[in-house]
Write a protein that holds these residues in place. Sequence first.
Motif, PDB file in Angstrom:
ATOM      1  N   ARG A   1      -6.292   0.498   7.231  1.00 52.16           N
ATOM      2  CA  ARG A   1      -7.051  -0.704   7.555  1.00 52.16           C
ATOM      3  C   ARG A   1      -8.309  -0.804   6.689  1.00 52.16           C
ATOM      4  NH1 ARG A   1     -10.130  -2.268  13.185  1.00 52.16           N
ATOM      5  NH2 ARG A   1     -10.384  -4.494  12.755  1.00 52.16           N
ATOM      6  N   ARG A   2      -8.978   0.336   6.467  1.00 53.01           N
ATOM      7  CA  ARG A   2     -10.164   0.338   5.604  1.00 53.01           C
ATOM      8  C   ARG A   2      -9.801  -0.089   4.194  1.00 53.01           C
ATOM      9  NH1 ARG A   2     -12.016   5.156   6.766  1.00 53.01           N
ATOM     10  NH2 ARG A   2     -13.493   4.355   8.303  1.00 53.01           N
TER      11      ARG A   2
ATOM     12  N   TYR B   1      -3.449   8.075  14.036  1.00 59.95           N
ATOM     13  CA  TYR B   1      -4.568   7.155  14.220  1.00 59.95           C
ATOM     14  C   TYR B   1      -5.491   7.203  13.002  1.00 59.95           C
ATOM     15  CZ  TYR B   1      -8.323   4.566  16.471  1.00 59.95           C
ATOM     16  OH  TYR B   1      -9.278   3.617  16.772  1.00 59.95           O
ATOM     17  N   GLY B   2      -5.717   8.408  12.472  1.00 61.09           N
ATOM     18  CA  GLY B   2      -6.542   8.536  11.280  1.00 61.09           C
ATOM     19  C   GLY B   2      -5.939   7.842  10.077  1.00 61.09           C
ATOM     20  N   ILE B   3      -4.627   7.947   9.921  1.00 63.27           N
ATOM     21  CA  ILE B   3      -3.959   7.280   8.800  1.00 63.27           C
ATOM     22  C   ILE B   3      -4.056   5.766   8.952  1.00 63.27           C
ATOM     23  CG2 ILE B   3      -1.755   6.924   7.623  1.00 63.27           C
ATOM     24  CD1 ILE B   3      -1.006   9.808   8.476  1.00 63.27           C
ATOM     25  N   ALA B   4      -3.800   5.267  10.161  1.00 60.90           N
ATOM     26  CA  ALA B   4      -3.895   3.822  10.390  1.00 60.90           C
ATOM     27  C   ALA B   4      -5.300   3.314  10.100  1.00 60.90           C
ATOM     28  CB  ALA B   4      -3.502   3.501  11.832  1.00 60.90           C
ATOM     29  N   THR B   5      -6.309   4.101  10.460  1.00 58.57           N
ATOM     30  CA  THR B   5      -7.694   3.706  10.213  1.00 58.57           C
ATOM     31  C   THR B   5      -7.975   3.603   8.725  1.00 58.57           C
ATOM     32  OG1 THR B   5      -8.432   4.720  12.281  1.00 58.57           O
ATOM     33  CG2 THR B   5     -10.102   4.363  10.582  1.00 58.57           C
ATOM     34  N   GLU B   6      -7.461   4.561   7.943  1.00 55.90           N
ATOM     35  CA  GLU B   6      -7.681   4.533   6.494  1.00 55.90           C
ATOM     36  C   GLU B   6      -6.934   3.373   5.834  1.00 55.90           C
ATOM     37  OE1 GLU B   6      -9.854   6.326   4.516  1.00 55.90           O
ATOM     38  OE2 GLU B   6     -10.547   6.683   6.562  1.00 55.90           O
TER      39      GLU B   6
ATOM     40  N   LEU C   1       0.834  -1.198   0.000  1.00 60.01           N
ATOM     41  CA  LEU C   1       0.000   0.000   0.000  1.00 60.01           C
ATOM     42  C   LEU C   1       0.867   1.245   0.000  1.00 60.01           C
ATOM     43  CD1 LEU C   1      -1.335  -2.117   2.427  1.00 60.01           C
ATOM     44  CD2 LEU C   1      -3.261  -0.690   1.760  1.00 60.01           C
ATOM     45  N   VAL C   2       0.580   2.156  -0.911  1.00 58.60           N
ATOM     46  CA  VAL C   2       1.227   3.465  -0.939  1.00 58.60           C
ATOM     47  C   VAL C   2       0.330   4.415  -0.157  1.00 58.60           C
ATOM     48  CG1 VAL C   2       2.025   5.366  -2.378  1.00 58.60           C
ATOM     49  CG2 VAL C   2       2.292   2.997  -3.173  1.00 58.60           C
ATOM     50  N   VAL C   3       0.886   5.037   0.863  1.00 62.09           N
ATOM     51  CA  VAL C   3       0.100   5.885   1.764  1.00 62.09           C
ATOM     52  C   VAL C   3       0.250   7.342   1.343  1.00 62.09           C
ATOM     53  CG1 VAL C   3      -0.320   6.540   4.154  1.00 62.09           C
ATOM     54  CG2 VAL C   3       0.491   4.219   3.612  1.00 62.09           C
TER      55      VAL C   3
ATOM     56  N   PHE D   1      -3.512   2.332  -3.326  1.00 60.24           N
ATOM     57  CA  PHE D   1      -3.248   3.683  -2.846  1.00 60.24           C
ATOM     58  C   PHE D   1      -4.204   4.020  -1.720  1.00 60.24           C
ATOM     59  CE2 PHE D   1      -3.907   8.360  -3.040  1.00 60.24           C
ATOM     60  CZ  PHE D   1      -2.604   8.749  -2.745  1.00 60.24           C
ATOM     61  N   VAL D   2      -3.664   4.543  -0.618  1.00 62.92           N
ATOM     62  CA  VAL D   2      -4.467   4.977   0.516  1.00 62.92           C
ATOM     63  C   VAL D   2      -4.625   6.494   0.407  1.00 62.92           C
ATOM     64  CG1 VAL D   2      -4.686   5.018   3.025  1.00 62.92           C
ATOM     65  CG2 VAL D   2      -3.540   3.092   1.907  1.00 62.92           C
ATOM     66  N   ASP D   3      -5.796   6.938  -0.015  1.00 58.76           N
ATOM     67  CA  ASP D   3      -6.055   8.355  -0.251  1.00 58.76           C
ATOM     68  C   ASP D   3      -6.452   9.011   1.065  1.00 58.76           C
ATOM     69  OD1 ASP D   3      -6.722  10.847  -1.142  1.00 58.76           O
ATOM     70  OD2 ASP D   3      -8.265  10.196  -2.565  1.00 58.76           O
ATOM     71  N   MET D   4      -5.575   9.831   1.615  1.00 60.35           N
ATOM     72  CA  MET D   4      -5.830  10.458   2.904  1.00 60.35           C
ATOM     73  C   MET D   4      -6.594  11.776   2.789  1.00 60.35           C
ATOM     74  SD  MET D   4      -5.010   8.489   5.258  1.00 60.35           S
ATOM     75  CE  MET D   4      -5.527   9.726   6.456  1.00 60.35           C
ATOM     76  N   TYR D   5      -6.807  12.280   1.585  1.00 60.05           N
ATOM     77  CA  TYR D   5      -7.459  13.578   1.461  1.00 60.05           C
ATOM     78  C   TYR D   5      -8.918  13.574   1.912  1.00 60.05           C
ATOM     79  CZ  TYR D   5      -4.578  17.429  -0.126  1.00 60.05           C
ATOM     80  OH  TYR D   5      -3.706  18.495  -0.155  1.00 60.05           O
ATOM     81  N   PRO D   6      -9.757  12.618   1.487  1.00 57.67           N
ATOM     82  CA  PRO D   6     -11.147  12.640   1.976  1.00 57.67           C
ATOM     83  C   PRO D   6     -11.232  12.523   3.492  1.00 57.67           C
ATOM     84  CG  PRO D   6     -10.957  11.229   0.050  1.00 57.67           C
ATOM     85  CD  PRO D   6      -9.553  11.566   0.469  1.00 57.67           C
ATOM     86  N   ALA D   7     -10.463  11.614   4.072  1.00 57.44           N
ATOM     87  CA  ALA D   7     -10.540  11.384   5.520  1.00 57.44           C
ATOM     88  C   ALA D   7     -10.015  12.571   6.320  1.00 57.44           C
ATOM     89  CB  ALA D   7      -9.766  10.128   5.888  1.00 57.44           C
ATOM     90  N   SER D   8      -9.061  13.298   5.779  1.00 57.27           N
ATOM     91  CA  SER D   8      -8.441  14.389   6.540  1.00 57.27           C
ATOM     92  C   SER D   8      -9.103  15.741   6.275  1.00 57.27           C
ATOM     93  CB  SER D   8      -6.943  14.470   6.242  1.00 57.27           C
ATOM     94  OG  SER D   8      -6.700  14.694   4.867  1.00 57.27           O
ATOM     95  N   TYR D   9     -10.226  15.758   5.564  1.00 59.05           N
ATOM     96  CA  TYR D   9     -10.963  17.016   5.351  1.00 59.05           C
ATOM     97  C   TYR D   9     -11.398  17.556   6.722  1.00 59.05           C
ATOM     98  CZ  TYR D   9     -14.358  20.392   3.620  1.00 59.05           C
ATOM     99  OH  TYR D   9     -15.049  21.560   3.348  1.00 59.05           O
TER     100      TYR D   9
END
Length: 283
Positions: free
Chosen positions: A276-277, A269-274, A175-177, A228-236
């Motif tokens: 895992r999702r 924690y938010g990154i780890a959650t994404e 996975l690319v984070v 790919f782990v897209d962190m943009y939606p989760a980190s809004y």
Amino acid sequence: MTIATTPSASAVRTQPRFDHYVALGDSYTSGPLIPLPKPTAPLGCARSTSNYPTILAVKARVGSLRDVSCGGATTDHMTEPQRTPLGTNPPQLDALRPGTDLVTLGIGGNDEGVFGDIIGTCPTLRDENPSGSPCREHFTEAGTDTLAEAVARTGKRAGAVLDEIAARSPHATVLVVGYPRITPAPGSGVTCPDVMPLADGDLAWADDIETALNGALRTAAETHGASFVDMYPASYGHDACAGLQAWVQGKDTNPLVAMSYHPNAAGMYGIATEIRRTLNTTS
């Protein structure tokens, strides 16, 4: 007589989902100054026991974690040693084994000094034109955005790293984070010069550069057999201007929270959650 048995639900839950997890990356993986630091060499990498690899290892039921992330790492340091003020980190890909079955890669922001250029230069230019884009103008030469060009090249280097991961650990889930939001979403009207001291127009431009970098990393993942782990939606709403909801520290380093412009414990924690999702939807 042999009686077939089925493992109980509790036994299944306790079995490792992944036997050997290797975490590769830069400071957005290692988590500098997030309590507590790992007592692992070299100390100059500033790894934290509250970073996302450590959290994910628990969430994803990992048998063994090898976290070799290091602050300041570039894609070059995947195959070359990285010297820090407190020791040398070996080439990160050396941690991989043929039996490695989970790999996360969070890299690219330090390549060609892109993130360093933004946080090192843009705040000093804000007073020239607080409502404009003096930093974007500074990095534009003959009509070309030099940082945008740099992140485009980073995608190719990330692809080469992914090919090497596949060669060394052919059975691994990779996975690319992506990087979480650092500045407020464009169009939100949010500014916080005391926390994120960029000119108003440069906040949007910095977001454009980060979006382009994440896009390059997504393309690399999709074309080289990784997710790919897209962190943009989760980190809004969790950018550095978000106050108590921020996942990223602002301009001031807090030795009890995080280094400036880096994720804090909530962000990790938010990154780890994404991650895992993403694992749950791809496997």
